[in-house]
Design a protein around this motif. Structure first.
Motif, short mmCIF file in Angstrom:
data_model
loop_
_atom_site.label_atom_id
_atom_site.label_comp_id
_atom_site.label_asym_id
_atom_site.label_seq_id
_atom_site.Cartn_x
_atom_site.Cartn_y
_atom_site.Cartn_z
N LEU A 102 -60.97 46.13 -28.17
CA LEU A 102 -61.90 46.62 -26.64
C LEU A 102 -63.25 46.64 -27.17
O LEU A 102 -63.91 47.38 -27.71
N TYR A 111 -65.25 45.61 -17.03
CA TYR A 111 -65.10 46.82 -17.98
C TYR A 111 -64.77 47.98 -16.88
O TYR A 111 -64.86 47.95 -15.71
N SER A 112 -64.51 49.01 -17.53
CA SER A 112 -64.41 50.10 -16.59
C SER A 112 -64.82 51.28 -17.11
O SER A 112 -66.08 51.96 -17.09
N CYS A 113 -63.83 52.03 -18.20
CA CYS A 113 -64.25 53.44 -18.65
C CYS A 113 -65.47 53.65 -19.60
O CYS A 113 -65.93 54.55 -19.95
N GLN A 114 -65.50 52.12 -20.34
CA GLN A 114 -66.53 52.27 -21.42
C GLN A 114 -66.39 53.31 -22.65
O GLN A 114 -67.29 53.67 -23.32
N GLY A 141 -63.18 53.22 -24.37
CA GLY A 141 -62.07 52.80 -25.26
C GLY A 141 -60.46 53.18 -24.63
O GLY A 141 -59.50 53.40 -25.54
N PHE A 142 -60.23 53.62 -23.36
CA PHE A 142 -58.96 54.08 -23.43
C PHE A 142 -58.35 53.50 -21.96
O PHE A 142 -57.02 53.62 -21.64
N CYS A 143 -59.08 52.58 -21.28
CA CYS A 143 -58.30 51.92 -19.95
C CYS A 143 -57.97 50.36 -20.38
O CYS A 143 -57.08 50.14 -19.51
N GLY A 144 -58.63 49.82 -21.23
CA GLY A 144 -58.19 48.46 -21.53
C GLY A 144 -58.73 47.36 -20.60
O GLY A 144 -58.54 46.28 -20.99
N THR A 145 -59.52 47.54 -19.72
CA THR A 145 -60.12 46.86 -19.07
C THR A 145 -61.24 45.70 -19.67
O THR A 145 -60.99 44.58 -19.42
N CYS A 146 -61.88 46.11 -20.71
CA CYS A 146 -62.67 45.26 -21.51
C CYS A 146 -62.10 44.54 -22.60
O CYS A 146 -62.74 43.98 -23.37
N CYS A 180 -65.88 47.81 -25.50
CA CYS A 180 -66.81 48.76 -25.05
C CYS A 180 -66.79 49.60 -26.26
O CYS A 180 -67.99 50.41 -26.30
S1 FES Z 1 -63.91 49.62 -20.82
FE1 FES Z 1 -62.08 51.08 -20.55
S2 FES Z 1 -61.29 50.47 -22.48
FE2 FES Z 1 -63.09 49.42 -22.62
#
Ligand code: FES
Length: 375
Positions: free
Chosen positions: A360, A323-326, A328-333, A362
C-alpha cells in the motif's frame, strides 16, 4: 434389462382422487414455478449486480451549498434502483467513484435511520488532487454515481452502552474543525436522541467558511462556535472544555491535523479524557529514509524523500495512480512490488498478500534503497 425399474421415472402417478393421471395441484404449482423462476432469476441477478463488490449505484437527488462562502456543497444520494441503501451508523463513510476514475471518501452526514438517501458534504480544495473540484464543477442533479461502502473507521461507542454501566457516568464531548463536522453531525443527533450529557465545540477560519451552521442552531448552547478570525486559534483546554472533576470525558474529534495533534499531545497520559479521532489527510511520515522507486512498465524512476510518502512520489511521475484514504486502510493504492524489499506500515494487508508482493503505497516504504513496482 433385468431387475425392477423405479416406477416414478416412467409412470405419472394419478391424482389423490384417482381421476387424473396428473395431480392438478402439482401441475398448477409446477406451471407457476416455471413462470416465476426465470423472472426471479433475472431479478436476483439485477440485485446481485447492484451490490457487486460492495458497489451501489446512486443518483444525485439534490445538491445545495451548506456554507455561506459556497465552498461546501452537500449532495443527497438516492438509490438508483429504488432499493433501500445499505444500513450505516454514525462515523461511517463511503467511497465515491468519480467519472474521472478518482476515488474519494466522504463521511455520511445525514440521518442513519433513513435508508432511502445518503448525504455527503464536500469542500472545494484547490490544492488537492482534483476530486473535490470535479464534484463541485462537473456533477449535477440526476447524475448516476457508483459508491462503495459504507464502512466505519470512526465508530461512536457510547459510554455505558457497551459496558452496561450508567450512561451518565461519563460526559460526551465533540470537537469539529471545518468540514470535520460531517462525521460528527450524526453523532450529535444520536447522543441527543439518547439523552446523553454532551457538548461540542465547532471551529473554523470564519463563520462564512464552516458548513451546516443553520442546522446546528437547533442544539442551542450545547454547541460553541469559535472562529479564528473572531476568537483566535483555540487552545487545547478550550477544545476539551470544562471538566467537572468527577466524571471522565469521552471526546470525539474530527478536523485538521494540527488540531488533532494538539489534542493528542495535550491528553497524552491523561486518564480522565478518552480521545477518539479521525483525520481527513495523510499522517506525516515518521522515521522515513530516502529511497528510489522505479515503474516497471514505463521505466520511469524517481526519488522518495525521507518525509514524503511513496504514493506522493509516484503521483509526481504518474498523476493518475489511484488512491483514496491515504492512511493505509482502504486498499485503493495497492500495487505489486517486482523488485526490492517493502517496509509495510499499513493495517490492511494480510501476511499472504505481503508475501505475494502487494504494497500500500500511501503509507508503506522500502526497507532498502530501491523498489520497483508494477506500474
Ligand atoms: S489510499 Fe487507502 S490504503 Fe492507500
Amino acid at each position: 434389462m433385468t431387475g425392477t425399474e423405479p416406477i416414478g421415472l416412467r409412470v405419472t402417478p394419478p391424482s389423490l382422487r384417482g381421476r387424473f393421471r396428473r395431480d392438478p395441484l402439482l401441475w398448477t404449482a409446477t406451471g407457476v414455478a416455471k413462470l416465476w423462476w426465470p423472472g426471479w432469476g433475472a431479478l436476483s441477478r439485477l440485485r446481485t449486480r447492484h451490490v457487486e463488490d460492495g458497489i451501489v449505484g446512486v443518483r444525485i437527488a439534490a445538491r445545495e451549498p451548506v456554507a455561506v462562502d459556497e465552498d461546501v456543497v452537500a449532495l443527497t444520494l438516492a438509490s438508483a434502483n429504488g432499493d433501500p441503501l445499505p444500513r450505516w451508523y454514525a462515523g461511517s463513510h463511503v467511497d465515491v467513484l468519480l467519472p474521472s476514475g478518482r476515488i474519494r471518501q466522504y463521511s455520511l452526514c445525514g440521518d442513519p435511520a433513513d435508508q432511502s438517501v445518503y448525504r455527503i458534504a464536500v469542500r472545494r480544495i484547490l490544492s488537492g488532487g482534483g476530486g473535490s473540484i470535479e464534484i463541485h464543477d462537473d456533477l449535477r442533479v440526476g447524475d448516476l454515481l457508483p459508491i462503495r461502502g459504507p464502512r466505519n473507521a470512526f465508530p461512536l461507542v457510547l459510554p455505558g452502552v457497551a459496558d452496561g454501566r450508567d450512561p451518565s457516568a461519563k460526559q460526551l464531548r465533540f470537537v469539529a474543525g471545518g468540514i470535520g463536522i460531517t462525521p460528527i453531525l450524526p453523532m450529535l443527533s444520536h447522543a441527543e436522541r439518547l439523552g446523553y450529557d454532551w457538548s461540542a465545540i465547532y471551529t473554523g477560519r470564519s463563520r462564512a467558511s464552516i458548513p451546516f451552521l443553520r442546522e446546528l442552531e437547533g442544539y442551542g448552547d450545547r454547541i460553541t462556535v469559535r472562529t479564528d478570525d473572531e476568537d483566535g486559534l483555540p487552545d487545547a483546554d478550550g477544545l476539551v472544555g470544562p471538566l467537572d472533576g468527577e466524571r471522565p470525558i469521552v471526546l470525539y474529534c474530527c478536523g485538521p491535523i494540527p488540531m488533532i495533534d494538539l489534542l493528542r499531545a495535550h491528553l497524552d497520559g491523561r486518564g480522565d479524557v478518552e480521545l477518539h479521532y479521525e483525520r481527513f489527510s495523510p499522517p506525516p511520515v515518521v522515521g522515513g529514509s530516502e529511497f528510489a522507486v522505479s515503474l516497471a512498465r514505463s521505466g520511469v524512476s524517481t526519488t522518495v524523500g525521507a518525509d514524503e510518502s511513496l504514493l506522493a512520489a509516484l503521483r509526481r511521475v504518474y498523476p493518475g495512480v489511484p488512491y483514496s484514504c491515504q492512511q493505509g486502510f482502504c486498499g485503493t493504492c495497492r500495487l505489486h512490488v517486482v523488485d526490492g524489499e517493502p517496509e509495510h506500515r499499513d493495517t490492511l494487508l494480510s501476511d499472504a498478500e505481503r508475501a505475494d508482493g502487494d504494497i500500500l503505497t500511501c503509507v508503506s516504504r522500502c526497507a532498502g534503497t530501491h523498489l520497483t513496482v508494477d506500474l
